[in-house]
Design a protein around this motif. Structure first.
Motif, short mmCIF file in Angstrom:
data_model
loop_
_atom_site.label_atom_id
_atom_site.label_comp_id
_atom_site.label_asym_id
_atom_site.label_seq_id
_atom_site.Cartn_x
_atom_site.Cartn_y
_atom_site.Cartn_z
N THR A 295 42.47 -8.06 22.24
CA THR A 295 43.60 -9.18 22.28
C THR A 295 43.99 -9.57 23.63
OG1 THR A 295 44.32 -7.70 20.33
CG2 THR A 295 45.84 -9.34 21.32
N GLY A 371 46.78 -6.11 15.01
CA GLY A 371 46.33 -4.73 15.45
C GLY A 371 46.22 -3.69 14.37
N GLU A 372 47.29 -4.13 13.21
CA GLU A 372 47.37 -3.09 12.17
C GLU A 372 48.22 -3.72 10.96
OE1 GLU A 372 50.00 0.03 13.31
OE2 GLU A 372 50.54 -0.76 15.09
N PRO A 373 48.28 -3.21 9.84
CA PRO A 373 49.03 -3.68 8.94
C PRO A 373 50.61 -3.49 9.35
CG PRO A 373 47.26 -2.24 7.96
CD PRO A 373 47.23 -2.02 9.36
N ASP A 395 51.05 -13.16 11.10
CA ASP A 395 50.58 -11.96 11.10
C ASP A 395 48.89 -12.18 10.96
OD1 ASP A 395 49.35 -9.62 10.16
OD2 ASP A 395 50.36 -9.37 8.28
N THR A 396 48.41 -11.75 12.41
CA THR A 396 46.70 -12.32 12.52
C THR A 396 45.93 -11.15 12.42
OG1 THR A 396 47.13 -11.67 14.69
CG2 THR A 396 47.75 -13.77 14.31
N TRP A 398 42.29 -9.87 12.74
CA TRP A 398 40.97 -9.98 13.28
C TRP A 398 40.32 -8.67 13.85
CZ3 TRP A 398 40.27 -10.78 18.86
CH2 TRP A 398 41.74 -10.81 19.60
N GLN A 399 39.35 -8.66 14.56
CA GLN A 399 38.67 -7.37 15.05
C GLN A 399 37.85 -7.66 16.37
OE1 GLN A 399 35.89 -6.80 11.78
NE2 GLN A 399 37.24 -5.02 11.08
N THR A 400 37.81 -6.43 17.35
CA THR A 400 36.84 -6.71 18.32
C THR A 400 35.58 -7.36 18.17
OG1 THR A 400 37.82 -4.61 19.11
CG2 THR A 400 36.06 -5.46 20.32
N ASP A 485 37.35 -3.02 6.43
CA ASP A 485 38.70 -3.05 5.97
C ASP A 485 38.55 -3.30 4.28
OD1 ASP A 485 40.49 -2.91 8.00
OD2 ASP A 485 39.72 -4.69 8.79
N ILE A 497 45.77 -7.54 4.21
CA ILE A 497 44.68 -6.25 4.78
C ILE A 497 45.24 -5.04 4.48
CG2 ILE A 497 43.41 -5.43 6.73
CD1 ILE A 497 43.17 -8.56 5.89
N ARG A 500 41.66 0.51 7.03
CA ARG A 500 40.08 0.77 7.06
C ARG A 500 39.72 1.50 5.78
NH1 ARG A 500 37.58 -1.88 11.54
NH2 ARG A 500 35.95 -0.53 10.76
N ASN A 506 43.21 3.99 12.85
CA ASN A 506 44.12 3.13 13.68
C ASN A 506 45.35 3.65 14.09
OD1 ASN A 506 45.64 0.98 14.79
ND2 ASN A 506 44.44 -0.61 13.37
N ARG A 511 42.19 1.81 18.24
CA ARG A 511 41.06 2.24 17.36
C ARG A 511 40.33 3.37 17.48
NH1 ARG A 511 36.91 -2.89 15.53
NH2 ARG A 511 35.18 -1.38 14.98
C1 WT7 Z 1 41.03 -3.57 13.11
C2 WT7 Z 1 40.34 -4.11 14.40
C3 WT7 Z 1 42.31 -7.73 16.44
C4 WT7 Z 1 42.73 -7.30 17.70
C5 WT7 Z 1 43.32 -5.70 17.86
C6 WT7 Z 1 42.42 -4.88 16.94
C7 WT7 Z 1 43.18 -3.75 11.96
C8 WT7 Z 1 43.97 -5.87 12.92
C9 WT7 Z 1 45.27 -6.57 11.53
C10 WT7 Z 1 46.58 -7.15 10.91
C11 WT7 Z 1 46.09 -5.52 9.20
C12 WT7 Z 1 44.75 -5.47 11.11
C13 WT7 Z 1 42.02 -3.92 11.16
C14 WT7 Z 1 40.63 -4.20 11.93
N1 WT7 Z 1 43.81 -5.00 12.13
N2 WT7 Z 1 44.70 -6.87 12.95
N3 WT7 Z 1 47.00 -8.20 11.14
N4 WT7 Z 1 46.63 -6.60 9.58
N5 WT7 Z 1 45.14 -4.84 9.90
O1 WT7 Z 1 41.31 -5.04 17.14
O2 WT7 Z 1 40.51 -2.68 17.79
O3 WT7 Z 1 38.83 -4.15 16.82
O4 WT7 Z 1 40.69 -3.21 15.41
O5 WT7 Z 1 42.64 -3.52 13.31
O6 WT7 Z 1 41.70 -2.68 10.23
O7 WT7 Z 1 39.66 -3.62 11.32
P1 WT7 Z 1 40.07 -3.71 16.92
#
Ligand code: WT7
Length: 632
Positions: A295, A371-373, A395-396, A398-400, A485, A497, A500, A506, A511
């Protein structure tokens, strides 16, 4: 800025174009950036062998797009607005012109020390502008940065340095974190005992604490940079050359180095930043993440700078000197767009509204979550108390691995719905599948979230192990990228979402792999075996529950708990410390020896009487005894 989406109709149009003619769609967007050489092919891809290339043949340097391109128009605009940990210390404003000079100087410093295109450079730094400057300096000369979050232990740092054979480590004497100081240099010294690839450690002086000095390796930043020129040619990078490595946890083994490349990542970072946050000229934008996480890479540094934004960089923590700090900083700098994590929202909400009341927060237009729900209660509090009911919430999701935002509302454009990330961005084709990989179509359904078409910002490989990357993401379901997810699609095609579905947990938006935590616990001399699961936690999202078997009955279980926590902190980080440790005499296993984590998760959740099918267990009595000793 013709790729800027202005209303819902334009969103739908862009989305449709991106699916019907992706190459044309992305070529148009990529043309808004400056390239040293045009690409010959927009996209070639194969998910099964996992080979994806965007803008092949094209050459660029991302720092020219983040810096040089803006100088004429906004050289005197603030690029980085730094807010220190200590509210009594002055904040710092760095204009685009100054940032350009600082980056060139740092790039020349790296070159002087012997850094070359393709070298890996580890960054282990506090949240100071020099962290961003170092990232950009690496990119300027074509070196690959690998940032390690400054909360990770010496062991974790050494593992990451060794995995990608970093030639340099850029660090600071220490970091301020709330009332505490963290001795970064000392941690680097300890990590270096286990590495042999590091030529120099460059130390930025920040906390002015006492440090050990190793003449043969250590170099002061201020001494090395003093005579460096403010002019540095930006190296021409192939679109598919590596830009950075970022380690992240998976369901098995050690964290893996996610690799992002120059061209696609740049296009994706810029496009998503501009559209999701609907950034307008002169807006002050603040993402509270750390540059140690993706992020911070995409939405503190690259995305905002690509768009010529003013990005706030905050050194501190949300609760220092008190739980009003975020809101104080928002008023102080008249922040318009604020992006943070549900964990922070929940913990500040729990501190009470009295910390919010002293502030007007009237500069805010848009609030982001990542980052999380985000649970409904936190969403509503954020909306009402912080956004005063008038700000858009994005509410965004995404993932690494995805490089940038994938599913999210566009601020003030997409109608929002609490707890829903809503709709995929143009270029993103989500699909839900069942455990056999069969597509789940229609609405009001739930399944495993996959993506069926490449996007420019996607992961290209895991450093040094392409097959692991292919197996991890592209082998569970043929021809699909599997996110890990679980996800719901609502009546209006909105995505939510759920969390996981693999063995990744998380915790406060961090993570972690359960296997990683188990491996650390198993280092304790009396531990024979352990199993770690996540359970719902009111502030952290998920807490860590560890079931541990020892080689004898413990006289003082609390002492052993303390020892285990200290080992986990040493092996990984304080982030990974279990919230609960239950000593057990056995773990529920199938006849083939596989731990049934489903049962352990239920017990950790307190759902003792709803364990589901236990008929495949080797010894069902184990479950009874675990239930009896379960921790509340
Ligand atoms: C995991 C990715 C994205 C940058 C920070 C985390 C969870 C991420 C959300 C959201 C629900 C989310 C997922 C995903 N996650 N954003 N808006 N709503 N869950 O990056 O460390 O790679 O983790 O974070 O489970 O797979 P990350």
């Amino acid at each position: 800025m013709n790729s800027r989406i202005r209303n819902l109709e334009e969103y739908h149009k862009a989305y449709q174009e991106s699916v019907e003619n992706p190459e044309k769609f992305w070529a148009n967007i990529a043309e808004e950036f400056s390239w040293k050489k045009p690409w010959s092919k927009v996209l070639s891809w194969n998910f099964n062998a996992f080979d994806v290339k965007w803008f092949e043949g094209g050459q660029l340097n991302i720092t020219e797009n983040c810096l040089d391109r803006h100088l004429e128009e906004r050289g005197n605009q603030v690029a980085i607005l730094w807010e220190p940990n200590d509210p009594n210390q002055a904040s710092k404003k760095i204009t685009y012109q100054q940032l350009h000079e600082e980056v060139c100087k740092a790039a020349n410093m790296l070159k002087k020390l012997g850094a070359e295109k393709g070298d890996r450079i580890c960054i282990y730094m506090p949240m100071v502008p020099e962290a961003a400057i170092t990232m950009l300096a690496c990119a300027r000369i074509g070196a690959v940065h690998s940032i390690v979050f400054a909360g990770f232990s010496a062991q974790s740092l050494a593992d990451r340095i060794n995995d990608s054979l970093c030639k340099f480590v850029i660090t600071a004497d220490g970091a301020h974190r709330g009332a505490k100081d963290i001795s970064l240099k000392e941690i680097v010294d300890e990590a270096l005992l286990q590495t042999s690839c590091v030529k120099n450690v460059v130390v930025f002086r920040h906390t002015e604490q006492k440090i050990n000095w190793n003449e043969s390796i250590d170099r002061w930043w201020h001494e090395e940079i003093a005579d460096c020129s403010t002019v540095c040619n930006a190296v021409a990078m192939d679109a598919e050359d590596m830009l950075f490595i970022l380690y992240t946890s998976g369901s098995t083994g050690k964290p893996k180095g996610v690799v992002h490349t120059c061209g696609g990542y740049m296009v994706w970072a810029g496009y998503t930043f501009k559209n999701v946050f609907q950034y307008e000229e002169k807006d002050i934008y603040w993402c509270t993440a750390d540059v140690g996480w993706v992020t911070g890479h995409t939405y503190i540094v690259y995305g905002p700078l690509l768009c010529g934004a003013t990005t706030v960089m905050f050194e501190g923590i949300p609760t220092y000197p008190n739980a009003g700090r975020f809101w104080e900083v928002i008023d102080k700098h008249k922040v318009n767009i604020f992006y943070t994590a549900p964990t922070a929202i929940r913990s500040l909400m729990a501190c009470g509204d009295k910390f919010v009341q002293p502030y007007t927060l009237d500069s805010l237009k848009t609030l982001g979550s990542v980052g999380e729900p985000i649970n409904e209660e936190a969403w509503q509090w954020y909306h009402e108390k912080i956004g005063k009911g008038k700000c858009a919430i994005v509410d965004t999701w995404w993932q690494t691995e995805t490089g940038g935002i994938m599913i999210s509302p566009l601020a003030h454009i997409t109608p929002t719905k609490p707890t829903f990330a809503t709709l995929p961005l143009p270029g993103i084709q989500p699909i839900l599948v069942d455990s056999e990989g069969k597509e789940i179509e229609g609405i009001n359904v739930e399944g495993n979230l996959c993506i069926k078409f490449p996007w420019p910002g996607m992961i290209r490989t895991t450093y040094g192990d392409h097959e692991r990357c292919r197996l991890n993401y592209f082998s569970t379901y043929p021809n699909l990228y599997f996110t890990g997810d679980g996800c719901r699609r609502d009546y209006n095609h909105y995505y939510r979402i759920i969390g996981r579905v693999d063995d990744v947990i998380n915790v406060s938006g961090h993570r972690l792999g359960t296997a990683e935590v188990e491996n650390a616990i198993n280092e304790h001399p009396h531990v024979i075996e352990s199993a770690v699961v996540g359970y719902p936690h009111p502030i952290k999202g998920q807490g860590i529950y560890a079931y541990v078997i020892c080689d004898h009955v413990l006289e003082d279980p609390n002492q052993s708990r303390v020892e285990i926590l200290s080992i986990v902190t040493k092996m990984i980080s304080a982030i990974a410390k279990p919230d609960k440790i239950q000593f057990v005499s056995g773990l529920p296993k199938t006849r083939s020896g596989k731990i049934m984590r489903r049962i352990l998760r239920k017990i950790a959740e307190g759902e003792m009487n709803n364990l589901g099918d236990t008929s495949t267990l080797l010894d069902p009595s184990v479950v009874e005894s675990i239930k009896e000793g379960a921790l509340k």
